[in-house]
Design a protein around this motif. Structure first.
Motif, PDB file in Angstrom:
ATOM      1  N   ARG A  65     -12.327   0.121   6.110  1.00 46.51           N
ATOM      2  CA  ARG A  65     -12.017  -1.365   5.624  1.00 46.51           C
ATOM      3  C   ARG A  65     -13.132  -1.694   4.862  1.00 46.51           C
ATOM      4  O   ARG A  65     -12.963  -2.551   3.922  1.00 46.51           O
ATOM      5  CB  ARG A  65     -11.897  -2.218   7.015  1.00 46.51           C
ATOM      6  CG  ARG A  65     -11.359  -3.720   6.553  1.00 46.51           C
ATOM      7  CD  ARG A  65     -11.613  -4.677   7.836  1.00 46.51           C
ATOM      8  NE  ARG A  65     -12.671  -4.766   8.400  1.00 46.51           N
ATOM      9  CZ  ARG A  65     -13.040  -5.486   9.416  1.00 46.51           C
ATOM     10  NH1 ARG A  65     -12.251  -6.375   9.734  1.00 46.51           N
ATOM     11  NH2 ARG A  65     -14.282  -5.839   9.738  1.00 46.51           N
ATOM     12  N   ASN A  66     -14.486  -1.512   5.318  1.00 48.35           N
ATOM     13  CA  ASN A  66     -15.587  -2.009   4.446  1.00 48.35           C
ATOM     14  C   ASN A  66     -15.543  -1.269   3.130  1.00 48.35           C
ATOM     15  O   ASN A  66     -16.065  -2.092   2.252  1.00 48.35           O
ATOM     16  CB  ASN A  66     -16.723  -1.638   5.332  1.00 48.35           C
ATOM     17  CG  ASN A  66     -16.856  -2.381   6.466  1.00 48.35           C
ATOM     18  OD1 ASN A  66     -16.498  -3.534   6.671  1.00 48.35           O
ATOM     19  ND2 ASN A  66     -17.920  -2.142   7.473  1.00 48.35           N
ATOM     20  N   LYS A  67     -14.924  -0.115   3.111  1.00 43.84           N
ATOM     21  CA  LYS A  67     -15.208   0.568   1.964  1.00 43.84           C
ATOM     22  C   LYS A  67     -14.044   0.209   0.709  1.00 43.84           C
ATOM     23  O   LYS A  67     -14.463   0.194  -0.546  1.00 43.84           O
ATOM     24  CB  LYS A  67     -15.014   2.153   1.870  1.00 43.84           C
ATOM     25  CG  LYS A  67     -14.915   3.147   0.714  1.00 43.84           C
ATOM     26  CD  LYS A  67     -14.958   4.370   0.870  1.00 43.84           C
ATOM     27  CE  LYS A  67     -15.381   5.288  -0.482  1.00 43.84           C
ATOM     28  NZ  LYS A  67     -15.375   6.620  -0.240  1.00 43.84           N
ATOM     29  N   TYR A  68     -12.876  -0.491   1.445  1.00 47.61           N
ATOM     30  CA  TYR A  68     -11.671  -0.520   0.360  1.00 47.61           C
ATOM     31  C   TYR A  68     -11.269  -2.070   0.332  1.00 47.61           C
ATOM     32  O   TYR A  68     -10.572  -2.349  -0.415  1.00 47.61           O
ATOM     33  CB  TYR A  68     -10.703   0.299   0.699  1.00 47.61           C
ATOM     34  CG  TYR A  68     -10.772   1.963   0.439  1.00 47.61           C
ATOM     35  CD1 TYR A  68     -10.873   2.140  -0.877  1.00 47.61           C
ATOM     36  CD2 TYR A  68     -10.859   2.887   1.251  1.00 47.61           C
ATOM     37  CE1 TYR A  68     -10.939   3.638  -1.333  1.00 47.61           C
ATOM     38  CE2 TYR A  68     -11.064   3.932   1.190  1.00 47.61           C
ATOM     39  CZ  TYR A  68     -10.928   4.524  -0.358  1.00 47.61           C
ATOM     40  OH  TYR A  68     -11.344   5.902  -0.599  1.00 47.61           O
ATOM     41  N   ASN A  69     -11.985  -2.886   1.171  1.00 47.74           N
ATOM     42  CA  ASN A  69     -11.747  -4.114   1.170  1.00 47.74           C
ATOM     43  C   ASN A  69     -12.901  -5.239   1.289  1.00 47.74           C
ATOM     44  O   ASN A  69     -13.667  -5.492   2.236  1.00 47.74           O
ATOM     45  CB  ASN A  69     -10.978  -4.447   2.413  1.00 47.74           C
ATOM     46  CG  ASN A  69     -10.357  -5.900   2.341  1.00 47.74           C
ATOM     47  OD1 ASN A  69     -11.031  -6.907   1.840  1.00 47.74           O
ATOM     48  ND2 ASN A  69      -9.018  -5.993   3.258  1.00 47.74           N
ATOM     49  N   LYS A  70     -13.505  -5.682   0.011  1.00 46.73           N
ATOM     50  CA  LYS A  70     -14.570  -6.331  -0.041  1.00 46.73           C
ATOM     51  C   LYS A  70     -14.721  -7.491   0.739  1.00 46.73           C
ATOM     52  O   LYS A  70     -15.507  -8.060   1.186  1.00 46.73           O
ATOM     53  CB  LYS A  70     -15.020  -6.462  -1.479  1.00 46.73           C
ATOM     54  CG  LYS A  70     -15.136  -5.428  -2.339  1.00 46.73           C
ATOM     55  CD  LYS A  70     -15.738  -5.765  -4.065  1.00 46.73           C
ATOM     56  CE  LYS A  70     -16.078  -4.523  -4.562  1.00 46.73           C
ATOM     57  NZ  LYS A  70     -16.545  -4.900  -5.855  1.00 46.73           N
ATOM     58  N   GLU A  71     -13.563  -8.272   0.684  1.00 46.26           N
ATOM     59  CA  GLU A  71     -13.416  -9.487   1.334  1.00 46.26           C
ATOM     60  C   GLU A  71     -13.451  -9.435   2.786  1.00 46.26           C
ATOM     61  O   GLU A  71     -14.130 -10.141   3.488  1.00 46.26           O
ATOM     62  CB  GLU A  71     -11.867 -10.196   0.839  1.00 46.26           C
ATOM     63  CG  GLU A  71     -11.786 -10.629  -0.371  1.00 46.26           C
ATOM     64  CD  GLU A  71     -10.691 -11.500  -0.610  1.00 46.26           C
ATOM     65  OE1 GLU A  71      -9.853 -11.690   0.385  1.00 46.26           O
ATOM     66  OE2 GLU A  71     -10.402 -11.759  -1.964  1.00 46.26           O
TER      67      GLU A  71
END
Length: 328
Positions: A320-326
């Motif tokens: 999630r941290n890699k692909y979703n900045k928000e």
């Protein structure tokens, strides 16, 4: 001095083919330069070879000239095969000649490495029969159908078996080039090339990049219906007994047909469907790990995390941290 031959395909190529050729050439030229700067002789003579002395790409937008015809390359130590289009069943005669030349050189002691979908040319030579192979995840289903005797390793970025190397898709060919530099030169040279060209060293998996779509290039209509049923219910726990009963097939026969058609057991297929759904949720929503976990039918956090890591090579939070900045 050793000899490195970078193959230039006879058509059936893309801009990725050019990237592989140019990128590999620069990697080994950088390694040669590093050795020379440190008082050692260059290790490889690098040569581009094909059927003719010139090859065009992308309807003539790019061309490579002054190529060595492979018929003049009598002996080589390492052969690199760049990416190709994956319809190698309709290979141009020149590519068949290149595949035959590669097989002959391997029998004479050369090592061979394919980059991305260059595995199609390597497999067509027969050298991959019964051996492990990686290629672009997007072509895995097609490759498995065309070359059923090759052992595909979907998650692995690089395979290394008896002087034959293959690698995953896209620009991961640079990771293979770094791997070969370490093997032929030394670790310090690989580190230097990694830093100069800014390519990650020691990367071993392409799992995080795979988009699971399911193998449907088969003729078993019952299995196709079962696949669609599984894909339509990512939030449910579906037992194999219920599936086989739904399609009026005995459990053992259902398992056998499903594995033969898809390459996965029904349980593995359902797990991949759920994790693919979870990946999209992590990429596109602000849902928590637990929320996503429940939505794909899991209630055990540890079990969900272990399965997610097994399939993607990353934890749910890392993904999630890699692909979703928000969300991060």
């Amino acid at each position: 001095m050793k000899h490195l031959t970078i193959i230039v395909p006879d058509g059936q190529s893309t801009l990725s083919s050019v990237a592989c050729i140019v990128g590999a050439h620069e990697m080994f030229a950088t390694a040669n330069a590093y050795w020379k700067e440190n008082g050692r002789d260059e290790l490889f003579k690098i040569e581009l070879a094909g059927i003719s002395e010139e090859s065009e790409f992308q309807d003539g937008m790019l061309s490579l000239k002054h190529l060595s015809p492979v018929s003049t390359v009598r002996k080589t130590d390492l052969i690199l095969v760049p990416a190709l289009v994956h319809d190698f069943q309709g290979a141009r005669p020149g590519n068949k000649l290149l595949a035959e030349w590669i097989a002959k050189q391997y029998r004479n002691g050369a090592e061979v490495a394919s980059m991305c979908t260059g595995a199609y040319m390597l497999a067509s030579s027969g050298l991959l029969d019964g051996r492990k192979c990686s290629t672009h995840w997007h072509t895995m289903n097609n490759f498995r159908t065309v070359f059923p005797n090759v052992i595909l390793e979907e998650e692995n970025l690089i395979t290394d078996e008896k002087g034959i190397y293959t690698n995953g898709g896209g620009y991961s060919f640079l990771n293979l080039a770094i791997y070969l530099v370490e093997k032929y030169y030394d670790r310090q040279t690989a580190i230097y090339c990694s830093k100069i060209l800014q390519v990650e060293i020691d990367r071993q998996r392409q799992s995080a990049f795979i988009i699971f779509t399911g193998q449907k290039l088969h003729d078993d209509e019952m299995v196709k219906e079962a696949q669609l049923y599984i894909e339509s219910k990512p939030d449910e726990k579906i037992s194999v007994e219920d599936l086989s009963s739904k399609f009026a097939v005995g459990r053992r026969n259902f398992d056998r047909r499903f594995i033969k058609a898809t390459g996965n057991t029904p349980v593995e297929y359902a797990q991949r469907v759920k994790i693919e759904w979870a990946k999209k949720a992590f990429e596109n929503t602000r849902k928590t790990i637990n929320e996503v976990m429940y939505e794909v039918g899991y209630s055990d956090v540890k079990a969900f995390r272990e399965l997610f890591r097994k399939i993607t090579g990353m934890s749910p939070l890392e993904y999630r941290n890699k692909y979703n900045k928000e969300a991060s």
